[in-house]
Scaffold this active site. Structure first.
Site, short mmCIF file in Angstrom:
data_model
loop_
_atom_site.label_atom_id
_atom_site.label_comp_id
_atom_site.label_asym_id
_atom_site.label_seq_id
_atom_site.Cartn_x
_atom_site.Cartn_y
_atom_site.Cartn_z
CE LYS A 24 6.18 7.11 -5.19
NZ LYS A 24 5.21 6.31 -6.00
CB SER A 25 6.16 0.90 -1.96
OG SER A 25 6.48 0.91 -3.39
NE ARG A 30 2.98 -2.68 -1.26
CZ ARG A 30 3.30 -2.07 -2.34
NH1 ARG A 30 3.26 -0.70 -2.26
NH2 ARG A 30 3.12 -2.71 -3.55
NE ARG A 41 0.89 4.96 -14.93
CZ ARG A 41 1.74 4.79 -13.97
NH1 ARG A 41 1.65 5.64 -12.77
NH2 ARG A 41 2.41 3.65 -13.36
CB SER A 67 2.91 -5.07 -12.28
OG SER A 67 2.06 -4.06 -11.60
CG ASP A 105 9.73 3.09 -9.47
OD1 ASP A 105 9.25 2.98 -10.64
OD2 ASP A 105 9.16 2.92 -8.49
NE ARG A 140 10.04 6.86 -9.00
CZ ARG A 140 10.16 7.15 -7.66
NH1 ARG A 140 11.05 7.97 -7.09
NH2 ARG A 140 9.30 6.54 -6.88
C1 S3P Z 1 5.03 -0.04 -7.13
C2 S3P Z 1 5.14 -0.69 -8.11
C3 S3P Z 1 6.07 -0.51 -9.28
C4 S3P Z 1 6.61 0.83 -9.13
C5 S3P Z 1 5.70 1.90 -8.54
C6 S3P Z 1 5.27 1.34 -6.91
C7 S3P Z 1 4.34 -0.32 -5.83
O1 S3P Z 1 4.99 -0.16 -10.23
O2 S3P Z 1 6.78 1.31 -10.48
O3 S3P Z 1 6.39 3.22 -8.45
O4 S3P Z 1 4.30 0.21 -4.54
O5 S3P Z 1 3.95 -1.35 -5.76
P1 S3P Z 1 4.38 -1.55 -11.13
O6 S3P Z 1 3.71 -2.79 -10.02
O7 S3P Z 1 3.42 -1.10 -12.27
O8 S3P Z 1 5.55 -2.07 -11.68
#
Ligand code: S3P
Length: 449
Positions: free
Chosen positions: A28-29, A33, A129, A174, A327, A403
């Protein structure tokens, strides 16, 4: 988008051995990107293995709204015709990022130094959030942000007309905040410096380098210092998205707690900033092995083999590992319920500001299923009942959090009585094939949809 639809109650029944291969979706990340950076390159970026979950599809729509041409060629193959750094057009509609904190925070960063405005919203979870963690550093570039009280969405971002580069120490661990600042730094002249005290997932740094940006990373006494030179021309890329370790966590953890299981989860990205769960499980005594370790598209990858592990012990998870498995704590707490002894998870305050307050959501649900959970503001501890000792039998609230829903579905595969969730709909955000994939392995999931 999740959260807008009718709730989808789901129940997981105790099942026989889970066996076979689990082809989990793309990361997903990296998927977010790929689209966002592809939209900032000049020319066509081609992506294979893109996660086609709601979160990423919302980001694809957003990139179109900012002027990029995004095409779905089918089978996880996508292309993005980018508009160049600083080339985003002003969207004529509100950008709805659905459930996705990553989507909204990264896109806010990417547009913050363009001379345009955009208004962002999301579902009931995302609109609760905190966004100030991103807008505070973006304001240093000259960007303005006006949202609801407490820095919540809906929020309008007015991009800086004449952005200046910034030097910023990220106050919370983060990757989203770090990435938002780096993406904003792309269109600021000169060098933007981001310092993080704890290393978080580094996909943005790796991908920026891949797209041709000048970026350096140094480990110093101050922390991890990332220096990006602004206003590069990003070159389009061919990206093969590795499979998501955070999704792999579910079939892996299920196999560990269901008697007789043997599951292979091939092609999982094992970037060290993401793989903390697997290290932790092995320390607990899980029969989890890495096969065929290799490198794909600049990321370490392996096939994971997970087998039923009746002798797992509770451990103390080192707090410094938290960022690399942030996560995965919900599903770890499920495994911990089936281990002997206490699993202590500290240094995890960030879990309280995810798609839900994940400590609270899991603690309430685990207790309802007969497990003892203690908690403080930034820690929690689960006392395991052993491989066959977890009663189950409760219906848990998923709080619009994919999750949480998947963790309780995994739990029900090994408990004495079925475990239900009030709404499995949010699973669509990150793991749309969860139910068919787990069912093919042998899970007994029942859904109202
Ligand atoms: C992510 C960073 C994390 C993670 C999220 C995906 C990302 O969040 O919990 O599911 O893709 O950069 P945080 O940056 O708030 O820790």
């Amino acid at each position: 988008m999740s959260g807008h639809g009718t709730p989808v109650p789901m129940t997981s029944h105790r099942c026989g051995p889970l066996t076979g291969e689990a082809q989990v979706p793309g990361d997903k990340s990296i998927s977010h990107r790929s689209l966002i950076l592809g939209a900032m390159a000049v020319g066509e970026t081609r992506i294979s293995g893109l996660l086609e979950g709601e979160d990423v599809l919302d980001t694809a729509k957003a990139m179109q709204a900012f002027g990029a041409e995004v095409t779905n060629h089918g089978g996880g193959n996508w292309s993005v015709h980018g508009v160049g750094v600083g080339g985003y057009a002003e969207p004529d509609q509100v950008i709805d990022c659905g459930n996705s904190g990553t989507g909204v925070r990264l896109i806010m960063g990417a547009m913050a130094t363009c001379p345009i405005s955009a208004t962002f919203t999301g579902d009931a979870s995302l609109n609760k959030r905190p966004m100030a963690r991103v807008t505070d550093p973006l304001e240093l570039f000259g960007t303005q942000a006006v949202g609801r009280s407490g820095g919540r969405l809906p929020m309008t971002i007015v991009g800086a007309q004449e952005p200046v580069p910034v030097r910023y120490t990220v106050p919370v661990p983060s990757a989203q905040v770090k990435s938002a600042v780096l993406l904003a730094g792309l269109n600021a002249p000169g060098k933007t410096v981001v310092i993080e005290q704890e290393a978080t997932r580094d996909h943005t740094e790796r991908m920026l380098a891949g797209f041709g940006a000048e970026i350096t990373v140094e480990d110093t006494e101050e922390g991890r210092v990332i220096t990006l030179t602004g206003q590069p021309e990003l070159k389009p890329q061919v990206i093969a998205v590795p499979r998501d370790p955070s999704s792999a966590a579910f079939p892996v953890c299920a196999a560990l707690i269901v008697p007789g299981s043997d599951v292979l989860v091939p092609g999982i990205g094992l970037n060290p900033t993401r793989a903390g769960l697997f290290t932790t499980l092995r320390e607990m005594g899980a029969d989890l092995t890495y096969e065929n370790e290799r490198e794909e598209g600049g990321e370490p990858v392996a096939d994971l083999r997970a087998k039923y592990s009746p002798n797992m012990k509770g451990i103390t998870v080192p707090p410094e590992r938290a960022a690399s498995m942030i996560d995965e704590y919900p599903v770890l707490s499920v495994v911990a319920s089936f281990a002997e002894g206490k699993t202590m998870m500290a240094g995890v305050k960030e879990l309280r500001v995810k798609e839900s307050d994940r400590i609270d959501a899991m603690a309430v649900g685990l207790r309802a299923n007969g497990v003892t959970v203690e908690e403080g503001e930034d820690w929690w501890a689960v006392t395991g009942l052993g491989p066959d000792g977890v009663p189950g039998g409760a219906t848990c609230e998923s709080h619009l959090d994919h999750r949480i829903a998947m963790s309780f579905m995994v739990m029900g595969m090994g408990t004495q009585n079925p475990v239900s969730v009030d709404d499995g709909g949010p699973i669509q955000t990150s793991f749309p094939i969860f139910t068919p994939l787990m069912t093919a392995l042998g899970a007994k999931l029942e859904s109202a949809a």
